[in-house]
Design a protein around this motif. Structure first.
Motif, PDB file in Angstrom:
ATOM      1  N   HIS A 170       0.799  -1.282  -0.021  1.00  0.00           N
ATOM      2  CA  HIS A 170       0.081  -0.032   0.017  1.00  0.00           C
ATOM      3  C   HIS A 170       0.996   1.131  -0.146  1.00  0.00           C
ATOM      4  O   HIS A 170       0.514   2.249  -0.837  1.00  0.00           O
TER       5      HIS A 170
ATOM      6  N   ILE B 222      -6.558   0.257   2.046  1.00  0.00           N
ATOM      7  CA  ILE B 222      -5.935  -0.984   2.647  1.00  0.00           C
ATOM      8  C   ILE B 222      -6.908  -1.508   3.986  1.00  0.00           C
ATOM      9  O   ILE B 222      -7.471  -0.470   4.524  1.00  0.00           O
TER      10      ILE B 222
ATOM     11  N   VAL C  28      -5.657  -2.440  -1.501  1.00  0.00           N
ATOM     12  CA  VAL C  28      -4.518  -3.510  -1.002  1.00  0.00           C
ATOM     13  C   VAL C  28      -5.404  -4.430   0.124  1.00  0.00           C
ATOM     14  O   VAL C  28      -5.812  -3.745   1.147  1.00  0.00           O
TER      15      VAL C  28
END
Length: 410
Positions: free
Chosen positions: A95, A111, A133
């Motif tokens: 990330h 994230i 992510v």
């Protein structure tokens, strides 16, 4: 090859310059054009070769090229790219890299991972993210909550897919994939490829382009591999000797179990060496604090388990020690790949005792090479315990020949 030779937008090229990058690595030279051409990718490359930029930059470019945006009033996050990773540490690392590449664009990256507040993550997702992510388990938690939708996904990346399978994420992967559009670009990146990864790729990828940098399941040529034969009751003394006499300032040590990592860190600290354990039983806050302390040089030695060590990315890390050999040979490649990164040299030390002879065999089979053993004066092993060496050597030769046969069929 210069990054300026790729058809990347000026904000991406400028960000790369700010990060100090100029020449693309081999995996980046292969992956970036293929991803921009919307091909599915099956890629194998040693750790530290720039895989994240290899898929991150072209995905960001594709998102910039995509003019189709969801209406701002949409209640669910319009995720168009998803990067799945096996561990929290790797999620944070990937990330951070994606954010740095896209820092001069309007693209947003989110994230999600376990061990922290899911409500805080949900609040951020509600604001909308272009790229996400995630670790598989926490991603499924958000999908069940309705925190986001993957109905608009166009790009999917599996990073370190072999580790995801080793950690038992196969069911979670299938559950995530079941909620994705069938028409998408899928990329699978891994430092090692085995039968389970290849089987997974066959169900996920559509006529993928195979990218391979270096020999599959091999170690970087920038890593010097040393094997010190020593009796198990002398391992700690030898380890302390190497750290102190070599003036090793930053050392990553691998242990197979969490309890063993805790005990080894305690013994090192008691002997005057600054050390901390790093494993999955630590809270996320403690893990981040320990890792930051190690990166900043406040902690000299990090004793980690295999799972927790994924995502440790320190370019200048010079020493990795296998205090115990891993039960899975592929983990040896991942372990020593924490050093010798980004073109730097590294040293990987294995403390080998005779009871681990079969594990060393498996590593040598995987690497298709012998790892010569050496003795350090004052720490020589008891030769009466080395009776299996001849049998093991003969067995290893047969296994290496069998492994070469398997590779020839792939």
């Amino acid at each position: 090859m210069s990054f300026s030779q790729f058809p990347l937008a000026e904000p991406l090229l400028e960000a790369i310059k700010l990060l100090g990058f100029s020449q693309a690595t081999e995996i980046q030279q292969l992956a970036i054009p293929a991803i921009l051409a919307n091909q599915d990718i099956l890629a194998s490359a040693q750790t530290g070769t720039g895989k994240t930029a290899g898929f991150g930059l072209p995905i960001l470019q594709c998102l910039l090229d995509d003019e189709k945006r969801l209406n701002e009033s949409a209640s669910l996050a319009p995720v168009r790219a998803l990067i799945l990773v096996p561990t929290r540490e790797l999620a944070l690392q990937v990330h951070a890299a994606i954010v740095s590449y896209g820092q001069l664009t309007s693209l947003t990256a989110g994230i999600v991972y376990g061990g922290v507040s899911i409500e805080a993550q949900q609040a951020k997702l509600s604001q909308g993210v272009d790229l996400l992510v995630a670790t598989p388990g926490r991603l499924l938690d958000h999908l069940r909550r309705g925190s986001l939708s993957l109905g608009h996904l166009k790009h999917l990346v599996f990073d370190e897919a072999d580790r995801m399978l080793d950690m038992g994420f196969k069911d979670e992967i299938q559950a995530v994939v079941a909620q994705l559009p069938t028409k998408r670009q899928t990329m699978l990146f891994s430092a090692t490829l085995d039968e389970s990864v290849l089987a997974l790729s066959s169900t996920l990828l559509n006529a993928p382009k195979r990218l391979e940098v270096g020999q599959t399941n091999s170690a970087s040529q920038d890593i010097e591999q040393r094997v010190y034969a020593v009796d198990s009751d002398k391992k700690f003394a030898l380890l302390s000797h190497l750290i102190v006499t070599g003036n090793w300032q930053q050392v990553l040590i691998f242990s197979r179990k969490k309890v063993a990592a805790d005990k080894l860190a305690e013994r090192l600290s008691a002997s005057g060496i600054s050390a901390n354990a790093f494993h999955g039983d630590l809270s996320q806050g403690n893990r981040e604090a320990v890792l930051n302390g190690f990166k900043q040089g406040e902690i000299s030695v990090l004793v980690a388990t295999d799972v927790a060590a994924r995502g440790i990315d320190i370019n200048a890390l010079s020493y990795v020690v296998n205090y115990e050999l891993p039960f899975v040979a592929e983990d040896y490649v991942h372990r020593i790949g924490r050093t010798g990164r980004a073109g730097n040299k590294g040293v990987a030390v294995t403390l080998f005792c005779e009871e681990d002879a079969l594990l060393l065999e498996e590593v040598e089979v995987l690497l298709d090479k012998r790892l010569p053993q050496q003795w350090l004066p004052g720490f020589e092993p008891d030769l009466t315990k080395m009776s299996l060496s001849g049998k093991n050597s003969q067995s290893a030769q047969k296994r290496r020949a069998k492994q070469r046969g398997r590779r020839g069929k792939r």
